[in-house]
Design an enzyme around this catalytic site. Structure first.
Site, short mmCIF file in Angstrom:
data_model
loop_
_atom_site.label_atom_id
_atom_site.label_comp_id
_atom_site.label_asym_id
_atom_site.label_seq_id
_atom_site.Cartn_x
_atom_site.Cartn_y
_atom_site.Cartn_z
N TYR A 166 -1.64 -0.19 11.20
CA TYR A 166 -1.85 -0.91 9.93
C TYR A 166 -0.68 -0.66 8.98
O TYR A 166 -0.07 -1.60 8.45
CB TYR A 166 -3.17 -0.46 9.28
CG TYR A 166 -3.24 -0.79 7.79
CD1 TYR A 166 -3.39 -2.10 7.36
CD2 TYR A 166 -3.14 0.23 6.82
CE1 TYR A 166 -3.44 -2.40 6.00
CE2 TYR A 166 -3.19 -0.07 5.47
CZ TYR A 166 -3.34 -1.39 5.06
OH TYR A 166 -3.38 -1.68 3.71
N LYS A 225 2.19 -3.26 7.40
CA LYS A 225 2.42 -3.48 5.95
C LYS A 225 3.86 -3.13 5.59
O LYS A 225 4.49 -3.80 4.77
CB LYS A 225 1.44 -2.64 5.12
CG LYS A 225 -0.02 -3.03 5.23
CD LYS A 225 -0.34 -4.40 4.66
CE LYS A 225 -0.29 -4.46 3.16
NZ LYS A 225 -0.74 -5.79 2.64
N THR A 278 0.82 -1.20 0.00
CA THR A 278 0.00 0.00 0.00
C THR A 278 0.86 1.26 0.00
O THR A 278 1.98 1.25 0.53
CB THR A 278 -0.91 0.00 1.25
OG1 THR A 278 -1.46 1.30 1.44
CG2 THR A 278 -0.15 -0.38 2.53
N ASP A 279 0.30 2.35 -0.52
CA ASP A 279 1.03 3.63 -0.47
C ASP A 279 1.17 4.14 0.97
O ASP A 279 1.99 5.03 1.24
CB ASP A 279 0.37 4.69 -1.37
CG ASP A 279 -1.06 5.05 -0.96
OD1 ASP A 279 -1.60 4.44 -0.02
OD2 ASP A 279 -1.65 5.96 -1.59
N GLU A 280 0.38 3.57 1.91
CA GLU A 280 0.43 4.05 3.29
C GLU A 280 1.78 3.79 3.95
O GLU A 280 2.09 4.40 4.97
CB GLU A 280 -0.70 3.42 4.12
CG GLU A 280 -2.06 3.83 3.62
CD GLU A 280 -3.15 3.75 4.67
OE1 GLU A 280 -2.84 3.61 5.86
OE2 GLU A 280 -4.33 3.83 4.28
P1 NAD Z 1 -10.13 -6.84 2.79
O1 NAD Z 1 -10.07 -6.54 4.24
O2 NAD Z 1 -11.37 -6.53 2.04
O3 NAD Z 1 -9.82 -8.40 2.55
C1 NAD Z 1 -8.82 -9.08 3.22
C2 NAD Z 1 -9.04 -10.58 3.02
O4 NAD Z 1 -7.97 -11.28 3.67
C3 NAD Z 1 -10.34 -11.10 3.63
O5 NAD Z 1 -10.98 -11.98 2.72
C4 NAD Z 1 -9.88 -11.85 4.88
O6 NAD Z 1 -10.75 -12.93 5.24
C5 NAD Z 1 -8.51 -12.36 4.44
N1 NAD Z 1 -7.60 -12.62 5.56
C6 NAD Z 1 -7.33 -11.79 6.62
N2 NAD Z 1 -6.47 -12.40 7.45
C7 NAD Z 1 -6.17 -13.61 6.91
C8 NAD Z 1 -5.34 -14.70 7.30
N3 NAD Z 1 -4.63 -14.66 8.43
N4 NAD Z 1 -5.28 -15.78 6.50
C9 NAD Z 1 -6.00 -15.85 5.35
N5 NAD Z 1 -6.81 -14.86 4.94
C10 NAD Z 1 -6.89 -13.77 5.71
O7 NAD Z 1 -8.86 -6.11 2.16
P2 NAD Z 1 -8.70 -5.41 0.72
O8 NAD Z 1 -9.14 -4.01 0.81
O9 NAD Z 1 -9.24 -6.32 -0.31
O10 NAD Z 1 -7.09 -5.39 0.63
C11 NAD Z 1 -6.38 -6.50 0.08
C12 NAD Z 1 -4.90 -6.21 0.13
O11 NAD Z 1 -4.61 -5.01 -0.61
C13 NAD Z 1 -4.37 -5.94 1.54
O12 NAD Z 1 -3.11 -6.52 1.64
C14 NAD Z 1 -4.27 -4.42 1.63
O13 NAD Z 1 -3.25 -4.03 2.52
C15 NAD Z 1 -3.92 -4.08 0.20
N6 NAD Z 1 -4.34 -2.74 -0.27
C16 NAD Z 1 -5.64 -2.33 -0.12
C17 NAD Z 1 -6.04 -1.10 -0.63
C18 NAD Z 1 -7.46 -0.61 -0.50
O14 NAD Z 1 -7.74 0.55 -0.83
N7 NAD Z 1 -8.40 -1.42 -0.04
C19 NAD Z 1 -5.10 -0.28 -1.28
C20 NAD Z 1 -3.78 -0.72 -1.40
C21 NAD Z 1 -3.43 -1.97 -0.90
O1 DAU Z 2 -4.04 4.16 0.66
C1 DAU Z 2 -4.30 2.79 0.59
C2 DAU Z 2 -5.11 2.38 1.80
O2 DAU Z 2 -6.43 2.90 1.60
C3 DAU Z 2 -5.16 0.87 2.00
O3 DAU Z 2 -3.87 0.40 2.29
C4 DAU Z 2 -6.12 0.51 3.15
O4 DAU Z 2 -6.24 -0.89 3.25
C5 DAU Z 2 -7.48 1.11 2.86
O5 DAU Z 2 -8.36 0.87 3.93
C6 DAU Z 2 -7.36 2.63 2.62
O6 DAU Z 2 -6.98 3.31 3.84
P1 DAU Z 2 -7.64 4.72 4.26
O7 DAU Z 2 -7.48 4.91 5.70
O8 DAU Z 2 -7.18 5.81 3.35
O9 DAU Z 2 -9.17 4.39 3.85
P2 DAU Z 2 -10.57 4.70 4.59
O10 DAU Z 2 -11.64 4.32 3.63
O11 DAU Z 2 -10.63 4.14 5.96
O12 DAU Z 2 -10.54 6.29 4.70
C7 DAU Z 2 -10.39 7.12 3.57
C8 DAU Z 2 -10.37 8.57 4.07
O13 DAU Z 2 -11.66 8.91 4.58
C9 DAU Z 2 -9.39 8.81 5.20
O14 DAU Z 2 -8.81 10.10 5.07
C10 DAU Z 2 -10.27 8.77 6.45
C11 DAU Z 2 -11.60 9.30 5.95
N1 DAU Z 2 -12.80 8.74 6.64
C12 DAU Z 2 -12.92 7.38 6.71
C13 DAU Z 2 -14.01 6.80 7.34
C14 DAU Z 2 -14.14 5.30 7.44
C15 DAU Z 2 -13.78 9.57 7.14
O15 DAU Z 2 -13.67 10.83 7.04
N2 DAU Z 2 -14.88 9.02 7.76
C16 DAU Z 2 -15.03 7.65 7.89
O16 DAU Z 2 -16.04 7.21 8.50
#
Ligand code: NAD
Ligand code: DAU
Length: 341
Positions: A144, A148, A120-122
Site C-alpha cells: 500500500y 502511494k 499518507t505519512d506511510e
Molecule cells: P477509503 O478506503 O475509505 O475510501 C476510498 C474510496 O475510493 C472509496 O469510496 C472507493 O470506492 C474509492 N475508490 C477506490 N478505487 C477507486 C477507483 N479506481 N476509482 C474511483 N474510486 C475508487 O479510504 P480513506 O481512508 O477515506 O482514504 C482516502 C485517501 O486518503 C486515500 O488516498 C488514502 O491513501 C489517504 N489517507 C488515508 C488515511 C487514513 O487514515 N484513512 C490517512 C492518510 C491518507
Molecule cells: O498513517 C496513515 C495510514 O493510516 C493511511 O495511509 C491508511 O490508509 C490507513 O489505513 C492507516 O494505516 P494503518 O495501517 O496505520 O491503519 P490500521 O487501522 O490498519 O492500523 C492501525 C494500527 O493498528 C497498526 O499499527 C496496526 C494495528 N492493528 C490494526 C488492525 C486492523 C491491530 O493491532 N489490529 C487490527 O486488527
C-alpha cells in the site's frame, strides 16, 4: 470552481464533501467513485440532492470517462487504502493508486488545472526517533505505502516536467464517522459492541499519530485553496499513541456509554500474530501547515474519540450492514487463522 473529488464515497472523501458543501457553497463538487467495497453512498445521505453536488459512478483509471467530465480542479482521495489488504493482494493497489493517479494527472494536464493528491505519512516508512518532515526520505514498507509513494513520485515528476500546478498532502492516521470497520478504531468499537475478540497485532506497542478526520478535511481545504504549486504538506495530530493504549481508552469509553463496568470490555483483547512488515512508529511534523496557513488540529483526542464512539453507537445500522456482507469473507481470510472467537 467545479472540483472533481475522487473517492468521495469513502471515509475521508465523504467527510470532506460534507465539509466543503458547508464551508464553500460557491463550489460545484463532482464526486467520482467506482464504489469498491469501501465506497458507500450511505456516507453521503442527505446531500445527494443539493444543486452543487453531483455523483458519477466510475473508475479514476477510465480515460474516456475522465475525458467527458467538466472540471477545473481535482482532489484525489480515490485509493485502495488498507495495508492488510495490500498484503493479501497488491494488484488493485497498484492499479488504482498508481495508474489511477497517472490518469488524473494526464487529465489535469490537458485541462491546465490544479490537482491535489491526498497522500499518507506511510510513504516515509517507519521512524524510531524524531519526526517526519516534508524533506524526509521516501522509504515505504508495505505494498500500500509503496503504491502511494509511487503516486507521489509521479505527481512530483509531472510538476518538474510539465510545470503542472500540483500539491501533495501527507497525513497521519485518521479516525471519525464513516470509517470502514476494517480499520483499527472502528474495528475496536464495533467488536466491543458485539462482544467479539479484538485482535491486537504483535505486542500492541506500535505507535501511530492520530488525527480527527474533520481536521484533515480542513487541512486539505486550505492547501487546495492556498498551497504553492509543487509543494508537499505534512498533516498530523501531534498525538502519538501506542495501539494498546488507544484500544484500552476506547474500551473504557464504550463501557461508560453502555453502562458496563469500567473494565467490562478489556477481556476481549486478544494478541495475535503480527502484521508482516508492520511499521513500528509513524510520527509527523505538521509545523509547515501552521507556519504557512495557521492550520493546526482543533479536535483533542479525548473529544474526537468520544465523538467517534458516540457516532458508532448511534449508527449501528450503518456498520452492521457493512459487516454482514462480503466483509465477513475478508475477515475470515485476514483473521481466521490467528483468532478463535
Ligand atoms: P477509503 O478506503 O475509505 O475510501 C476510498 C474510496 O475510493 C472509496 O469510496 C472507493 O470506492 C474509492 N475508490 C477506490 N478505487 C477507486 C477507483 N479506481 N476509482 C474511483 N474510486 C475508487 O479510504 P480513506 O481512508 O477515506 O482514504 C482516502 C485517501 O486518503 C486515500 O488516498 C488514502 O491513501 C489517504 N489517507 C488515508 C488515511 C487514513 O487514515 N484513512 C490517512 C492518510 C491518507
Ligand atoms: O498513517 C496513515 C495510514 O493510516 C493511511 O495511509 C491508511 O490508509 C490507513 O489505513 C492507516 O494505516 P494503518 O495501517 O496505520 O491503519 P490500521 O487501522 O490498519 O492500523 C492501525 C494500527 O493498528 C497498526 O499499527 C496496526 C494495528 N492493528 C490494526 C488492525 C486492523 C491491530 O493491532 N489490529 C487490527 O486488527
Amino acid at each position: 470552481m467545479r472540483i472533481l473529488v475522487t473517492g468521495g464515497a469513502g471515509f475521508i472523501g465523504a467527510n470532506f464533501i460534507r465539509h466543503m458543501l458547508a464551508s464553500h457553497p460557491e463550489h460545484q463538487l463532482i464526486n467520482l467513485d467506482n464504489l469498491t467495497y469501501a465506497g458507500n453512498l450511505e456516507n453521503l445521505k442527505g446531500i445527494e440532492d443539493l444543486p452543487n453536488y453531483t455523483f458519477v459512478k466510475g473508475d479514476i483509471c477510465d480515460r474516456q470517462l475522465l475525458h467527458g467530465l467538466d472540471f477545473d480542479g481535482i482532489i484525489n482521495f480515490a485509493a485502495e487504502s488498507h495495508v492488510d489488504r495490500s498484503i493479501l493482494d497488491s494488484y488493485p493497489f497498484l492499479q488504482t493508486n498508481i495508474f489511477g493517479t497517472q490518469n488524473l494527472l494526464e487529465h489535469a494536464k490537458k485541462r491546465g488545472c490544479r490537482m491535489l493528491q491526498v497522500s499518507t505519512d506511510e510513504v516515509y516508512g517507519s521512524i524510531e526517533k524524531g519526526l517526519f518532515t516534508e524533506e524526509s526520505p521516501i522509504t515505504p514498507n508495505s505494498p500500500y505505502a509503496a503504491s502511494k509513494a509511487s503516486a507521489d513520485l509521479l505527481v512530483g515528476a509531472y510538476h518538474e516536467t510539465f510545470g503542472m500546478d500540483v500539491l501533495i498532502t501527507r497525513c497521519s492516521n485518521n479516525y471519525g464517522p464513516y470509517q470502514f470497520p476494517e480499520k483499527l478504531i472502528p474495528l475496536v468499537i464495533s467488536h466491543a459492541l458485539e462482544g467479539r475478540a479484538i485482535p491486537v497485532y504483535g505486542d500492541g506497542t506500535n505507535v501511530r499519530d492520530w488525527l480527527y478526520v474533520l481536521d484533515h478535511c480542513r487541512a486539505i481545504d486550505v492547501v487546495f485553496h492556498r498551497g504553492k504549486a509543487g509543494e508537499v504538506y505534512n498533516v498530523g495530530g501531534i498525538n502519538e499513541q501506542r495501539n494498546i493504549d488507544i484500544i484500552r481508552k476506547i474500551l473504557t469509553r464504550v463501557a461508560a456509554r453502555t453502562g458496563a463496568a469500567a473494565d467490562g470490555f478489556q477481556g476481549l483483547i486478544a494478541y495475535v500474530k503480527d502484521r508482516p512488515g508492520h511499521d513500528r512508529r509513524y510520527a509527523i511534523d505538521p509545523s509547515k501547515m501552521e507556519r504557512e496557513f495557521g492550520w493546526r488540529p482543533m479536535t483533542g483526542f479525548e473529544e474526537g474519540i468520544n465523538l467517534t464512539v458516540d457516532w458508532y453507537l448511534e449508527n449501528r445500522e450503518w456498520w452492521k450492514h457493512i459487516i454482514s456482507g462480503e466483509y465477513m469473507q475478508y475477515y475470515q481470510t485476514q483473521y481466521g487463522g490467528r483468532l478463535t472467537e
